[in-house]
Design a protein around this motif. Sequence first.
Motif, PDB file in Angstrom:
ATOM      1  N   VAL A   1     102.426 -25.369 -34.946  1.00  0.00           N
ATOM      2  CA  VAL A   1     102.027 -26.083 -36.274  1.00  0.00           C
ATOM      3  C   VAL A   1     102.653 -27.252 -36.180  1.00  0.00           C
ATOM      4  O   VAL A   1     102.043 -28.201 -36.954  1.00  0.00           O
ATOM      5  N   ARG A   2     103.761 -27.484 -35.744  1.00  0.00           N
ATOM      6  CA  ARG A   2     104.409 -28.760 -35.930  1.00  0.00           C
ATOM      7  C   ARG A   2     103.334 -29.845 -35.189  1.00  0.00           C
ATOM      8  O   ARG A   2     103.108 -30.905 -35.744  1.00  0.00           O
ATOM      9  N   LYS A   3     103.068 -29.341 -34.078  1.00  0.00           N
ATOM     10  CA  LYS A   3     101.972 -30.464 -33.184  1.00  0.00           C
ATOM     11  C   LYS A   3     100.736 -30.527 -34.024  1.00  0.00           C
ATOM     12  O   LYS A   3     100.135 -31.549 -34.107  1.00  0.00           O
ATOM     13  N   ARG A   4     100.141 -29.507 -34.727  1.00  0.00           N
ATOM     14  CA  ARG A   4      98.982 -29.718 -35.316  1.00  0.00           C
ATOM     15  C   ARG A   4      99.268 -30.592 -36.582  1.00  0.00           C
ATOM     16  O   ARG A   4      98.636 -31.706 -37.048  1.00  0.00           O
ATOM     17  N   LEU A   5     100.575 -30.578 -37.308  1.00  0.00           N
ATOM     18  CA  LEU A   5     100.866 -31.418 -38.356  1.00  0.00           C
ATOM     19  C   LEU A   5     101.102 -32.975 -37.919  1.00  0.00           C
ATOM     20  O   LEU A   5     100.548 -33.859 -38.718  1.00  0.00           O
ATOM     21  N   PHE A   6     101.667 -33.010 -36.634  1.00  0.00           N
ATOM     22  CA  PHE A   6     101.999 -34.363 -36.046  1.00  0.00           C
ATOM     23  C   PHE A   6     100.222 -35.067 -35.766  1.00  0.00           C
ATOM     24  O   PHE A   6     100.204 -36.172 -35.916  1.00  0.00           O
ATOM     25  N   GLU A   7      99.568 -34.346 -35.151  1.00  0.00           N
ATOM     26  CA  GLU A   7      98.114 -34.664 -34.916  1.00  0.00           C
ATOM     27  C   GLU A   7      97.383 -35.149 -36.302  1.00  0.00           C
ATOM     28  O   GLU A   7      96.594 -36.284 -36.114  1.00  0.00           O
ATOM     29  N   LEU A   8      97.451 -34.275 -37.265  1.00  0.00           N
ATOM     30  CA  LEU A   8      96.836 -34.586 -38.701  1.00  0.00           C
ATOM     31  C   LEU A   8      97.461 -35.969 -39.112  1.00  0.00           C
ATOM     32  O   LEU A   8      96.667 -36.475 -39.530  1.00  0.00           O
ATOM     33  N   THR A   9      98.563 -35.976 -39.060  1.00  0.00           N
ATOM     34  CA  THR A   9      99.356 -37.079 -39.419  1.00  0.00           C
ATOM     35  C   THR A   9      98.972 -38.551 -38.892  1.00  0.00           C
ATOM     36  O   THR A   9      98.752 -39.634 -39.464  1.00  0.00           O
ATOM     37  N   LYS A  10      98.839 -38.349 -37.450  1.00  0.00           N
ATOM     38  CA  LYS A  10      98.310 -39.524 -36.691  1.00  0.00           C
ATOM     39  C   LYS A  10      96.951 -39.828 -37.082  1.00  0.00           C
ATOM     40  O   LYS A  10      96.499 -41.056 -37.343  1.00  0.00           O
ATOM     41  N   ALA A  11      96.023 -38.910 -37.390  1.00  0.00           N
ATOM     42  CA  ALA A  11      94.749 -39.086 -37.571  1.00  0.00           C
ATOM     43  C   ALA A  11      94.521 -40.002 -39.152  1.00  0.00           C
ATOM     44  O   ALA A  11      93.596 -40.724 -39.260  1.00  0.00           O
ATOM     45  N   VAL A  12      95.067 -39.414 -40.081  1.00  0.00           N
ATOM     46  CA  VAL A  12      95.156 -40.063 -41.465  1.00  0.00           C
ATOM     47  C   VAL A  12      95.729 -41.438 -41.346  1.00  0.00           C
ATOM     48  O   VAL A  12      94.995 -42.222 -41.974  1.00  0.00           O
ATOM     49  N   ALA A  13      96.848 -41.670 -40.492  1.00  0.00           N
ATOM     50  CA  ALA A  13      97.179 -43.035 -40.271  1.00  0.00           C
ATOM     51  C   ALA A  13      96.199 -43.714 -39.635  1.00  0.00           C
ATOM     52  O   ALA A  13      96.146 -45.218 -40.163  1.00  0.00           O
ATOM     53  N   ASN A  14      95.662 -43.505 -38.653  1.00  0.00           N
ATOM     54  CA  ASN A  14      94.498 -44.198 -37.853  1.00  0.00           C
ATOM     55  C   ASN A  14      93.458 -44.541 -38.734  1.00  0.00           C
ATOM     56  O   ASN A  14      92.768 -45.848 -38.743  1.00  0.00           O
ATOM     57  N   ALA A  15      92.948 -43.556 -39.690  1.00  0.00           N
ATOM     58  CA  ALA A  15      91.800 -43.627 -40.629  1.00  0.00           C
ATOM     59  C   ALA A  15      92.138 -44.914 -41.628  1.00  0.00           C
ATOM     60  O   ALA A  15      91.363 -45.566 -42.021  1.00  0.00           O
ATOM     61  N   ALA A  16      93.466 -44.721 -42.122  1.00  0.00           N
ATOM     62  CA  ALA A  16      93.753 -45.801 -42.990  1.00  0.00           C
ATOM     63  C   ALA A  16      94.044 -47.244 -42.552  1.00  0.00           C
ATOM     64  O   ALA A  16      93.697 -48.107 -43.260  1.00  0.00           O
ATOM     65  N   VAL A  17      94.355 -47.277 -41.179  1.00  0.00           N
ATOM     66  CA  VAL A  17      94.310 -48.392 -40.498  1.00  0.00           C
ATOM     67  C   VAL A  17      92.849 -49.140 -40.512  1.00  0.00           C
ATOM     68  O   VAL A  17      92.500 -50.270 -40.696  1.00  0.00           O
TER      69      VAL A  17
ATOM     70  N   VAL B   1     111.295 -36.134 -41.889  1.00  0.00           N
ATOM     71  CA  VAL B   1     111.476 -35.645 -40.506  1.00  0.00           C
ATOM     72  C   VAL B   1     112.314 -34.441 -40.437  1.00  0.00           C
ATOM     73  O   VAL B   1     112.065 -33.412 -39.669  1.00  0.00           O
ATOM     74  N   ARG B   2     113.199 -34.391 -41.500  1.00  0.00           N
ATOM     75  CA  ARG B   2     114.049 -33.002 -41.655  1.00  0.00           C
ATOM     76  C   ARG B   2     112.942 -32.064 -42.020  1.00  0.00           C
ATOM     77  O   ARG B   2     113.253 -30.867 -41.420  1.00  0.00           O
ATOM     78  N   ALA B   3     112.191 -32.091 -42.960  1.00  0.00           N
ATOM     79  CA  ALA B   3     111.171 -31.342 -43.119  1.00  0.00           C
ATOM     80  C   ALA B   3     110.462 -30.673 -41.932  1.00  0.00           C
ATOM     81  O   ALA B   3     110.004 -29.476 -41.859  1.00  0.00           O
ATOM     82  N   TYR B   4     110.000 -31.707 -41.036  1.00  0.00           N
ATOM     83  CA  TYR B   4     109.148 -31.331 -39.909  1.00  0.00           C
ATOM     84  C   TYR B   4     109.733 -30.556 -38.960  1.00  0.00           C
ATOM     85  O   TYR B   4     109.251 -29.789 -38.537  1.00  0.00           O
ATOM     86  N   TYR B   5     111.015 -30.875 -38.886  1.00  0.00           N
ATOM     87  CA  TYR B   5     111.852 -30.027 -37.968  1.00  0.00           C
ATOM     88  C   TYR B   5     112.208 -28.544 -38.294  1.00  0.00           C
ATOM     89  O   TYR B   5     112.653 -27.708 -37.507  1.00  0.00           O
ATOM     90  N   LYS B   6     111.971 -28.480 -39.376  1.00  0.00           N
ATOM     91  CA  LYS B   6     112.247 -27.017 -40.068  1.00  0.00           C
ATOM     92  C   LYS B   6     111.157 -26.259 -39.718  1.00  0.00           C
ATOM     93  O   LYS B   6     111.253 -24.928 -39.902  1.00  0.00           O
ATOM     94  N   ILE B   7     109.864 -26.890 -39.426  1.00  0.00           N
ATOM     95  CA  ILE B   7     108.757 -25.825 -38.906  1.00  0.00           C
ATOM     96  C   ILE B   7     109.133 -25.369 -37.783  1.00  0.00           C
ATOM     97  O   ILE B   7     109.371 -25.963 -36.580  1.00  0.00           O
ATOM     98  N   ASN B   8     109.206 -23.996 -37.779  1.00  0.00           N
ATOM     99  CA  ASN B   8     109.749 -23.280 -36.499  1.00  0.00           C
ATOM    100  C   ASN B   8     108.702 -23.216 -35.207  1.00  0.00           C
ATOM    101  O   ASN B   8     108.927 -23.020 -34.252  1.00  0.00           O
ATOM    102  N   ASP B   9     107.280 -23.246 -35.867  1.00  0.00           N
ATOM    103  CA  ASP B   9     106.305 -22.773 -34.905  1.00  0.00           C
ATOM    104  C   ASP B   9     105.799 -24.175 -34.237  1.00  0.00           C
ATOM    105  O   ASP B   9     105.391 -25.056 -34.847  1.00  0.00           O
ATOM    106  N   PRO B  10     106.128 -24.308 -32.782  1.00  0.00           N
ATOM    107  CA  PRO B  10     105.718 -25.495 -32.272  1.00  0.00           C
ATOM    108  C   PRO B  10     104.065 -25.999 -32.359  1.00  0.00           C
ATOM    109  O   PRO B  10     103.971 -27.335 -32.661  1.00  0.00           O
TER     110      PRO B  10
END
Length: 164
Positions: free
Chosen positions: A143-159, A132-141
């Motif tokens: 980029v943060r949103k793309r990382l968030f969407e990527l993480t959700k996609a990986v988690a959904n694929a794993a499920v 969470v701390r590393a995520y919020y160090k990303i200044n560009d919103p």
Amino acid sequence: MQAATGAPRGRRPGAGRPKTGKPNPIDVHVGSRVRLRRTLLGMSQEKLGEAIGLTFQQVQKYERGANRIGASRLFDLSRVLDVPVSFFFDDMPADAAAARVDDEDETAGGEERATGGYEPDPMAKRETLELVRAYYKINDPSVRKRLFELTKAVANAAVADAAE
């Protein structure tokens, strides 16, 4: 001075934490909330200890639930960590809240009941906090949103893979 029973004055024999060797789930939860807030503030155990007059080893024991945090110490922690005292009890699992410190079954060999199968909140894990701390160090919103969407996609694929 001790009473005639050999117990310290003002305490009834057998009072206190059962001798199961495992911390009470409530103490573990409160300690994990101390660790959560301290880590979110980027504060070391040493700095927290200095602020409340303890060694970092004592802070470690509080955070693990190995030592209970008294009311006055909890109040000090709430002031240093800038949260209300109630914060330390927020999100407590029902099984931890239902745990009884003086339950006689716990002292009669019921070690599994002493922990109630309690698992610490994954949100209080160091890995989660660092992520969470590393995520919020990303200044560009964006980029943060793309990382968030990527993480959700990986988690959904794993499920989905686990369900097959």
